[in-house]
Scaffold this motif. Structure first.
Motif, PDB file in Angstrom:
ATOM      1  N   THR A  46       1.793   5.430  10.119  1.00 31.92           N
ATOM      2  CA  THR A  46       1.531   4.753   8.846  1.00 31.92           C
ATOM      3  C   THR A  46       0.908   3.373   9.077  1.00 31.92           C
ATOM      4  N   TYR A  79      -2.708   2.045   7.635  1.00 26.09           N
ATOM      5  CA  TYR A  79      -2.774   0.807   6.863  1.00 26.09           C
ATOM      6  C   TYR A  79      -3.785  -0.178   7.466  1.00 26.09           C
ATOM      7  N   SER A 117       0.847  -1.187   0.000  1.00 27.80           N
ATOM      8  CA  SER A 117       0.000   0.000   0.000  1.00 27.80           C
ATOM      9  C   SER A 117       0.884   1.238   0.000  1.00 27.80           C
TER      10      SER A 117
END
Length: 374
Positions: free
Chosen positions: A150, A154, A35
């Motif tokens: 992050t 995700y 991603s």
């Protein structure tokens, strides 16, 4: 390696690494669900007035940063080594994406050794923000804590366990607890045990080679969560002028510090040693900082909590690393650098003498005067 925790020979001597591998090269093999959160870009962070300083700098003398993709992916199966934050595949090839400075590993002869024969098992999903850089205050703020954000993006509400070393320091434990979202939990594991898991969530670093230039508002979110968690106001009027002493450090101390402190006191500065303070005291101190002066050192990472301060870094080496400059540029802090004519590398154990006259000239260029002298 003196900047970081000493290499753990016990763990690495049991690992054969002839080369590092990379996530993008292993997509569809053991890497999946890649991603991309922030695409690669080139950013010119240099200001015209900083041209002289940048010219002397080691890596980004042009002022241009080439930032890599910021991503999160899954490695399955994976081997994880908490003491150094290494993530390896099923054949024990280490992902360079879990290593901030791969050249440090390639230079070491310990990679010509054998693989580990024993390891622990842990079901997934698991992850970590533990890296070889974790034990350094600056790297923790600029490289490790941002990965928590992050990972949160995700996982999008899915639960996740972070595997962190039992050796993790008090500052790291406390700030991690303040930052941790409700969907994540922390499990402290032995530093020197390889752990096999069926689903490891691997976050990339958010900035390049020690530049601390993160995507927009990451520092702001870190600042907000930690100040709220500590019960401190988010906005504070900056009023303090502080000098960050390295008197308690083992290296890169200011040899003529007594004279420098005396000189700075005439400008209203107070000498402090952040490592002697509680987390709350440190954050409050940096929040109230109007001007920060200090030698090259990890304590300068506290600027995350000083978005309205001016910064003067006393660099011992003639070709300094830029990461205090680039971090300051992202936060919005005005950076001034006093470079000295030393041939020593930034990891050197040598102490250095600060040029007092040049320092006072810079203080005046920063718009400071002696009216606040005590």
């Amino acid at each position: 390696m003196s900047l970081l925790k000493p290499l753990d020979l016990f763990g690495l001597k049991r690992l054969r690494v002839s080369e590092l591998i990379w996530v993008k090269d292993r997509l569809g093999v053991e890497v999946s669900n890649y991603s991309l959160l922030h695409p690669s870009q080139s950013v010119n962070v240099g200001l015209p007035g900083d041209a002289e300083f940048l010219k002397a700098c080691k890596h980004y003398s042009s002022g241009v940063l080439n930032l890599s993709d910021v991503f999160v992916c899954e490695v399955s199966p994976a081997f994880y080594y908490p003491g150094l934050g290494l993530v390896a595949n099923n054949t024990f090839k280490v992902f360079g994406d879990s290593v901030l400075l791969p050249h440090r590993f390639h230079l070491s002869p310990i990679y010509r050794s054998i693989r580990p024969r024993r390891f622990a098992l842990h079901p997934g999903p698991v992850s970590s923000i533990q890296r070889i850089d974790t034990y350094n205050f600056w790297h923790w703020m600029a490289d490790c804590l941002p990965q928590l954000l992050t990972l949160e993006k995700y996982m999008n509400g899915e639960r996740l366990t972070l595997l962190m070393s039992q050796d993790l320091g008090g500052f790291q434990r406390e700030t991690l607890a303040l930052m941790l979202p409700q969907t994540m939990s922390v499990e402290f594991v032995p530093s020197h045990t390889w752990i096999r898991t069926d689903r490891f969530i691997l976050p990339s670093y958010l900035s390049g080679r020690c530049n601390g230039y993160l995507p927009v508002d990451y520092y702001g979110e870190i600042r907000r969560r930690i100040t709220r968690g500590l019960g401190l106001p988010e906005t504070v009027k900056p009023e303090l002028r502080i000098y960050l002493s390295r008197a308690g450090a083992k290296r890169r101390r200011v040899a003529n510090e007594e004279a420098i402190i005396q000189s700075l006191s005439r400008y209203g500065f107070t000498a402090v040693r952040p490592e002697t303070m509680s987390i709350r005291e440190q954050v409050s101190l940096f929040q109230r900082a109007e001007v920060i002066v200090g030698p090259h050192g990890a304590a300068l990472g506290g600027m995350v909590f000083s978005p309205h301060a001016k910064l003067l870094v006393l660099y011992p080496e003639r070709s300094p690393g830029e990461y205090f400059y680039t971090m300051a540029r992202r936060i919005g802090i005005e950076h001034f650098g006093l470079v000295h004519d030393s041939h020593a590398e930034e990891d050197s154990v040598e102490d250095f003498f600060v040029d007092q006259d040049r320092m006072e000239t810079l203080l005046e260029q920063m718009g400071l005067d002696k009216r606040k002298a005590s």
